[in-house]
Write a protein that holds these residues in place. Sequence first.
Motif, PDB file in Angstrom:
ATOM      1  N   VAL A 177       5.552   5.233   0.935  1.00  0.00           N
ATOM      2  CA  VAL A 177       6.040   6.482   1.528  1.00  0.00           C
ATOM      3  C   VAL A 177       7.186   6.200   2.496  1.00  0.00           C
ATOM      4  O   VAL A 177       8.243   6.843   2.433  1.00  0.00           O
ATOM      5  N   ARG A 178       6.978   5.202   3.335  1.00  0.00           N
ATOM      6  CA  ARG A 178       8.017   4.917   4.341  1.00  0.00           C
ATOM      7  C   ARG A 178       9.284   4.390   3.685  1.00  0.00           C
ATOM      8  O   ARG A 178      10.402   4.712   4.095  1.00  0.00           O
TER       9      ARG A 178
ATOM     10  N   THR B 102       1.718   5.308  -7.599  1.00  0.00           N
ATOM     11  CA  THR B 102       1.114   4.238  -6.808  1.00  0.00           C
ATOM     12  C   THR B 102      -0.296   3.897  -7.272  1.00  0.00           C
ATOM     13  O   THR B 102      -0.732   2.778  -7.130  1.00  0.00           O
TER      14      THR B 102
ATOM     15  N   GLU C 177       6.675  12.793   0.023  1.00  0.00           N
ATOM     16  CA  GLU C 177       5.366  13.472  -0.036  1.00  0.00           C
ATOM     17  C   GLU C 177       4.488  12.795  -1.092  1.00  0.00           C
ATOM     18  O   GLU C 177       4.985  12.317  -2.100  1.00  0.00           O
ATOM     19  N   ILE C 178       3.173  12.826  -0.844  1.00  0.00           N
ATOM     20  CA  ILE C 178       2.249  12.230  -1.808  1.00  0.00           C
ATOM     21  C   ILE C 178       1.590  13.342  -2.615  1.00  0.00           C
ATOM     22  O   ILE C 178       1.040  14.285  -2.041  1.00  0.00           O
TER      23      ILE C 178
ATOM     24  N   GLU D 229       0.818  -1.204   0.000  1.00  0.00           N
ATOM     25  CA  GLU D 229       0.000   0.000   0.000  1.00  0.00           C
ATOM     26  C   GLU D 229       0.857   1.261   0.000  1.00  0.00           C
ATOM     27  O   GLU D 229       2.060   1.213   0.279  1.00  0.00           O
ATOM     28  N   VAL D 230       0.179   2.341  -0.285  1.00  0.00           N
ATOM     29  CA  VAL D 230       0.907   3.594  -0.513  1.00  0.00           C
ATOM     30  C   VAL D 230       1.676   4.048   0.724  1.00  0.00           C
ATOM     31  O   VAL D 230       2.790   4.567   0.617  1.00  0.00           O
ATOM     32  N   ASP D 231       1.118   3.802   1.913  1.00  0.00           N
ATOM     33  CA  ASP D 231       1.834   4.225   3.122  1.00  0.00           C
ATOM     34  C   ASP D 231       3.188   3.542   3.238  1.00  0.00           C
ATOM     35  O   ASP D 231       4.165   4.123   3.699  1.00  0.00           O
ATOM     36  N   GLN D 232       3.203   2.274   2.839  1.00  0.00           N
ATOM     37  CA  GLN D 232       4.485   1.559   2.868  1.00  0.00           C
ATOM     38  C   GLN D 232       5.461   2.175   1.866  1.00  0.00           C
ATOM     39  O   GLN D 232       6.653   2.310   2.148  1.00  0.00           O
TER      40      GLN D 232
ATOM     41  N   VAL E 203       4.197   9.090  -5.148  1.00  0.00           N
ATOM     42  CA  VAL E 203       5.036   9.376  -3.984  1.00  0.00           C
ATOM     43  C   VAL E 203       6.343   9.969  -4.506  1.00  0.00           C
ATOM     44  O   VAL E 203       7.084   9.318  -5.249  1.00  0.00           O
TER      45      VAL E 203
END
Lengths: 520, 479
Positions: free
Chosen positions: A69-70, A221, A190-191, A64-67, A185
């Motif tokens: 980002v990290r 993403t 930043e998204i 997922e996108v949060d991953q 990303v």
Amino acid sequence: MKISPSQASTELREALTAIVGEANISVANLERLSYCRDLNPMANLATNDGRLGPLPDVIVWPHEVDQVVRLVKLAAERRVPLIPFGAGSGVCGGTTPLRGGIILDLKKMKRILALDEKSLAVTAEAGIIGQHLEMELNRQGYTMGHFPSSIYTSTLGGYLAARSAGQLSAKYGKIEDMVLGLEVVLGTGEIMRTPVAPRASLGPDWNQIFVGSEGTLGVITSATCRIRPYPPSREFASFVFPTIEAGIEGMRLLMQNELKPAAVRLYDELDTALVGTGSKQGESSESFFDSLPISQFGNAVKSLVPGLVRRAERFVGQRADLANELQRFATKGCLLVLTFEGEELLTRAEKNLATEICEKAEGVNKGPEPAMRWWKNRYHVSYGQSKVFYHGAFVDTIEMATTWRKIADLYHEIRRAVREKAFIMAHFSHAYHEGCSVYFTFVSAGTDVEKARQTHRQVWDAAVAACHRVGGAMSHHHGIGYTKAPYMHEEHGQAMRIFEALKQEMDPAGILNPGKMGLS
Amino acid sequence: MDQPKPKKPTNVELLNRLRDVLGGRRVSRALGDRLNYSHDLWPRSLLEIRRGEAPYRPDLIIWPETTEEVSRVLKVCNEMRTPVVPFGAGSGMCGGVLPVCGGVVLDTKRMNHIERISEESQVAVCQTGILGIHLEQELNRRGYTMGHFPGSFGISTLGGYLATRSAGQAATMYGKIEDMVLSLQAVLADGTVIHTRTAPRRATGPDFNHVLLGSEGVLAVITRAHMRLHALPAAREFRSAVFPKLDNGLEALRLMLRFGLRPTIVRLSDPADTSVTMKALGLSAQGCLLVMVFDGRSAQIELESAKALEICLANGGRDRGEEPARHWYNHRFAEHFRQSPLLAEQKMVLDTIELAATWTNVKPLYDAVHKALGRQATVLAHVPHAYPEGCALAFTVLCKVTTEDEFKRYDRLWQTAMDAALKNGGVISHAHGIGRQKVRWLAKQLPLALPLLQGLKRRLDPNNILNPGKLSVEVECPC
Ligand SMILES: Cc1cc2nc3c(=O)[nH]c(=O)nc-3n(C[C@H](O)[C@H](O)[C@H](O)COP(=O)(O)OP(=O)(O)OC[C@H]3O[C@@H](n4cnc5c(N)ncnc54)[C@H](O)[C@@H]3O)c2cc1C
Ligand SMILES: Cc1cc2nc3c(=O)[nH]c(=O)nc-3n(C[C@H](O)[C@H](O)[C@H](O)COP(=O)(O)OP(=O)(O)OC[C@H]3O[C@@H](n4cnc5c(N)ncnc54)[C@H](O)[C@@H]3O)c2cc1C
């Protein structure tokens, strides 16, 4: 074969594992090998020869996108290269980990997030395979209209990142014509989410900046793309023109009469001879290279080149000049294949008008069969090519585009520039109002891999120089990667300053797909 | 006429250096010019002007004629840290040319040559200062059209279209200006000339055209463009229908485009627009009037227009024949110019708010914006262009004001409309751009756009000389 160990420190591995979980990270050599190259021919050749390019240190599969980002933030902090990876079907080394680092494989981000039937838009994660997306849309009564030959082995994100074109681009456009909105990303973590609207005037168009950026500015993403109702009707038509110039003129008139055929493909004499213009022969033909057989050239060729069938690829590779002479025997003219799709009311009218236009432009009507045959075999051609490599030869494609005024020049100039070094044939596909693209397939070989690499480079140098001399785009839909990166400054001149500035803003740490696209 | 003293004495060195490049006659510091070039047609500026206020004033106006001259004057201005405002015809509706830091206005209108027309590729190579109407007339004479007909056709330039992503009345068929461009030539702040290469499509990195398109003068001066042409259509058909409710009309439009029909123009009015705007043009109808124009070969457009009408009838529309559409077509530029006397009159504000949305969002967007604005003003709305995925929406708002509250009420109208647009899935501009006016809301719609753009600008224009204060929240003057 000796494989250098992964440079990923334990600490880095642990940090990555903390983000994606044990099951979604690998430093195994098998994976590192699988992800070290895409389908660019030189990498193929080298691999067959037991030589490896640079290997990635670690592969991760975010969900997922949060991953994402990290992961991007982590890579930026540690200054580790991060290479977005779709399906690795690129043909210019776009995913090659030139400086090692992390391969970010997006294929587990493959959900269709929304289907807006009313607005004809689909939102999907970037890692979805083209064919899967298309099949699901078909099930719901829609099509995206994007049919690259690699549709089974390539991803939505890869299309967007490399400005891909499908076979029906005359009607549906290239991928950049389909994109309505993106989630990206950036190299800063930043998204950016661009608003979805049919058109807008909100300053520069960020979609068109990320599209074509080949992983150097951000990780795409998810994307919202235009779709169309699944076409209720389809029409086919074929014409043979006496010369390539006449065929080009026919295509131009079609497009400038505002027709919207789905597929438009014109084969040069040699290519026509290989695909055949009749209604029966070649029906079972699996690929160009299977159809090189002499039957299509007649006895003259048979006596000239005994054993051509078996050794076609090797032959053409090593004796390019002679093979190019085959063109003389290909006297069938140039075949133009057309398809139309959509509502029957419109496709029928379009086909009739197209027929009128082509016949007026010296085209001999061959009926629907040749076009239907192309339709049936339309994905086969590309897959046949791999056989060439078994013989130590190589095959590559050059796809360029320019305006109608220059397209015949471009065709002749490239052939002239390349013919000493490779066997080359061409077709013209992807037609637009103001011009079209020309797609060359060339086959050559060297006595060893190093020689082959040199020949390959010489062919490209000569072809790109010819393209810039005539005026046009050195790539219409395969992109740049690293193999065409040396030509980027020649292609764009001072406009590269814009690209450099975007790069510095969006990826200040310089971690995203470093070494590609002529960026410093 | 006496040369009145400029507020801030003009830098003599700057004046001389610009005269060296352009000669004396193409550099002006006359007060009349400085006043004329101090604003565009942003209604808020017009409110200021009718009060006798004009807060910004350029120091000099220059008229370069070639890309090379543009390059040389930018070099001078960059060295002297002087703001440069690219100026087309000043028909912009959002303050894009306001010289908020003073400086030099670079009027492009003497760069008005059509350099070449390739009949084979159907491409025209033009300088960007050419007025839309002149370009189109010359193309028509040669048998072509560019297909770009903004309401401001006679008073706007190609460069202005490109810099703001303008849309013409025929956008349904030919697209917006960004859909017509093949390549651009532009000059960066330090005088560097850049070209994008001409090709129908490419896969050689990001599309740099799309960085310059919509850049509203802050990144570069666009000096030349390769534009796509079309043969003048052989035939034209007109159709009109009237719908009881806006929903019916929207649905008909959506289904037509989904079917694959390609009308050149569609214009759908809401009930108020039908009874005011269309009536003013001499058309009487009740409900929601739809006018349609089809261009092409006669067999094709007969087929398409018949199908379009069939779709209208199936969605609650009544056939109104050809006449309303033909009449509208013949008077289509009068629409805007009838409005201008209203603005000149005191105690009235008038503006157009143009948005866009997908078909799923467009009706809720219309309802929300209409309701919110309706409490403050008379609201007329229409759909000026439609696409298979959605359409644009234009709201004409007018209300009576007093000299005391006119700015407050004007600003409140915009705040209301923009809030409603942001909340209901609309984009805050379909074709007019951002200018001075919409920066705040762009920051909400696309939060990363402004910092990225400013970053890009710092790298391409480190002294911030090009159109400072636009596409930016802060106004940082270079001097
Ligand atoms: C047999 C064959 C036939 C082909 N036919 C066609 C054709 O008809 N038309 C055509 O256009 N191409 C064709 N190609 C080329 C190739 O399929 C396309 O370039 C495709 O777009 C690549 O997709 P991919 O998912 O495999 O991307 P990859 O090869 O994995 O990556 C390509 C580039 O995009 C970047 N990238 C990938 N995903 C992302 C993402 N989510 N975010 C940011 N960057 C990303 C990568 O870093 C890399 O630079 C063909 C290739 C083969 C081998
Ligand atoms: C009555 C009326 C009707 C209108 N109808 C429409 C319509 O139908 N559709 C539509 O889209 N717009 C419409 N507009 C708005 C306006 O006409 C457009 O925004 C138009 O594109 C502006 O062109 P211009 O030449 O007047 O530009 P200007 O107002 O002079 O400038 C606009 C912006 O572009 C920049 N710019 C201008 N030229 C260049 C250049 N060469 N290089 C770099 N930057 C440059 C300026 O700095 C400024 O930021 C209308 C306006 C009016 C008054």
